[in-house]
Enzyme design. Sequence first.
Site, PDB file in Angstrom:
ATOM      1  N   LYS A  11       0.825  -1.215   0.000  1.00 16.03           N
ATOM      2  CA  LYS A  11       0.000   0.000   0.000  1.00 16.03           C
ATOM      3  C   LYS A  11       0.861   1.268   0.000  1.00 16.03           C
ATOM      4  CE  LYS A  11      -4.023  -2.084   2.310  1.00 16.03           C
ATOM      5  NZ  LYS A  11      -4.947  -1.943   3.469  1.00 16.03           N
ATOM      6  N   TYR A  51     -12.348  -1.240  -3.326  1.00 19.55           N
ATOM      7  CA  TYR A  51     -12.838  -1.488  -1.961  1.00 19.55           C
ATOM      8  C   TYR A  51     -14.358  -1.327  -1.859  1.00 19.55           C
ATOM      9  CZ  TYR A  51      -8.275  -1.987   0.343  1.00 19.55           C
ATOM     10  OH  TYR A  51      -7.047  -2.447   0.778  1.00 19.55           O
ATOM     11  N   ASN A 114      -1.821   0.306   6.784  1.00 23.38           N
ATOM     12  CA  ASN A 114      -1.304  -0.964   7.300  1.00 23.38           C
ATOM     13  C   ASN A 114      -0.454  -1.746   6.293  1.00 23.38           C
ATOM     14  OD1 ASN A 114      -3.427  -1.705   5.721  1.00 23.38           O
ATOM     15  ND2 ASN A 114      -4.518  -2.858   7.287  1.00 23.38           N
ATOM     16  N   HIS A 117      -2.068  -5.332   1.519  1.00 22.05           N
ATOM     17  CA  HIS A 117      -3.411  -5.883   1.335  1.00 22.05           C
ATOM     18  C   HIS A 117      -3.316  -7.368   1.071  1.00 22.05           C
ATOM     19  CE1 HIS A 117      -7.467  -6.484  -0.264  1.00 22.05           C
ATOM     20  NE2 HIS A 117      -6.893  -7.148  -1.247  1.00 22.05           N
ATOM     21  N   GLU A 128      -9.732  -9.464  -7.742  1.00 19.57           N
ATOM     22  CA  GLU A 128      -8.746  -8.405  -7.482  1.00 19.57           C
ATOM     23  C   GLU A 128      -7.576  -8.477  -8.469  1.00 19.57           C
ATOM     24  OE1 GLU A 128      -9.647  -7.750  -2.727  1.00 19.57           O
ATOM     25  OE2 GLU A 128      -7.933  -8.985  -3.314  1.00 19.57           O
TER      26      GLU A 128
HETATM   27  N1  UDP Z   1      -9.606  -0.287   7.600  1.00 17.70           N
HETATM   28  C1  UDP Z   1      -9.592   0.834   8.409  1.00 17.70           C
HETATM   29  N2  UDP Z   1     -10.286   0.813   9.594  1.00 17.70           N
HETATM   30  C2  UDP Z   1     -10.975  -0.285   9.996  1.00 17.70           C
HETATM   31  C3  UDP Z   1     -10.995  -1.412   9.175  1.00 17.70           C
HETATM   32  C4  UDP Z   1     -10.296  -1.396   7.983  1.00 17.70           C
HETATM   33  O1  UDP Z   1      -8.976   1.836   8.053  1.00 17.70           O
HETATM   34  O2  UDP Z   1     -11.593  -0.246  11.083  1.00 17.70           O
HETATM   35  C5  UDP Z   1      -8.870  -0.270   6.324  1.00 17.70           C
HETATM   36  C6  UDP Z   1      -7.520  -0.986   6.411  1.00 17.70           C
HETATM   37  O3  UDP Z   1      -6.599  -0.338   5.539  1.00 17.70           O
HETATM   38  C7  UDP Z   1      -7.869  -2.371   5.916  1.00 17.70           C
HETATM   39  C8  UDP Z   1      -8.880  -2.057   4.814  1.00 17.70           C
HETATM   40  O4  UDP Z   1      -9.626  -0.963   5.335  1.00 17.70           O
HETATM   41  O5  UDP Z   1      -6.728  -3.077   5.460  1.00 17.70           O
HETATM   42  C9  UDP Z   1      -9.815  -3.185   4.445  1.00 17.70           C
HETATM   43  O6  UDP Z   1     -10.433  -3.657   5.631  1.00 17.70           O
HETATM   44  P1  UDP Z   1     -10.589  -5.216   5.914  1.00 17.70           P
HETATM   45  O7  UDP Z   1     -11.496  -5.376   7.073  1.00 17.70           O
HETATM   46  O8  UDP Z   1     -10.945  -5.920   4.645  1.00 17.70           O
HETATM   47  O9  UDP Z   1      -9.111  -5.628   6.393  1.00 17.70           O
HETATM   48  P2  UDP Z   1      -7.988  -6.515   5.683  1.00 17.70           P
HETATM   49  O10 UDP Z   1      -8.682  -7.578   4.877  1.00 17.70           O
HETATM   50  O11 UDP Z   1      -7.170  -5.578   4.843  1.00 17.70           O
HETATM   51  O12 UDP Z   1      -7.180  -7.083   6.819  1.00 17.70           O
HETATM   52 MG    MG Z   2     -10.204  -7.447   3.506  1.00 14.23          MG
END
Ligand code: UDP
Ligand code: MG
Length: 147
Positions: A11, A51, A114, A117, A128
């Site tokens: 990212k 997203y 974070n 992805h 994706e």
């Molecule tokens: N995210 C965030 N706050 C949250 C949850 C998710 O900013 O409370 C962001 C974070 O960058 C995350 C992305 O949205 O990686 C997608 O969320 P998901 O729950 O799918 O997490 P992931 O699959 O990336 O672990």
């Molecule tokens: Mg996710």
Amino acid sequence: MAGNISFAMIKPDAVAARRVGAILAHVQQAGFEIRALRMVRLSRVEAEAFYAVHQGRPFFKELVEFMCSGRAVAMVLEKPDAVAAWRATIGATDPAEAAAGTIRKLFAESKGRNAVHGSDSDETAAREAAFFFPERELALLGWGAAG
Ligand code: UDP
Ligand code: MG
């Protein structure tokens, strides 16, 4: 091929922090084969589409802003049970909750920014990957648009 491939992304936070090389080293040390790789810059519309599943969530706007704020690296990774293996390698969404040694524990700034992805299922991985790579390249991986 289903089950052996995941989509992954480095990212914009990690690209800006010049962590691409360190993260790719981690990817390879964890036993993943990098099958496709491309540096990308998402438009706002593309970030919203990528997203779309999170549309309406409180963090959506911030997530879209972040994902189109700079360059990212899109990848297709291969390993047995790739989706689960990659999610184990990156760790929990929130680096504060991520296990020691995971990419997010090592490189993520926060739950939003974070570092990486990972797809959440084989179906999502196929969708994706098709978002970023031409069908011709995915077909070479034995992984056409049908997923
Ligand atoms: N995210 C965030 N706050 C949250 C949850 C998710 O900013 O409370 C962001 C974070 O960058 C995350 C992305 O949205 O990686 C997608 O969320 P998901 O729950 O799918 O997490 P992931 O699959 O990336 O672990
Ligand atoms: Mg996710």
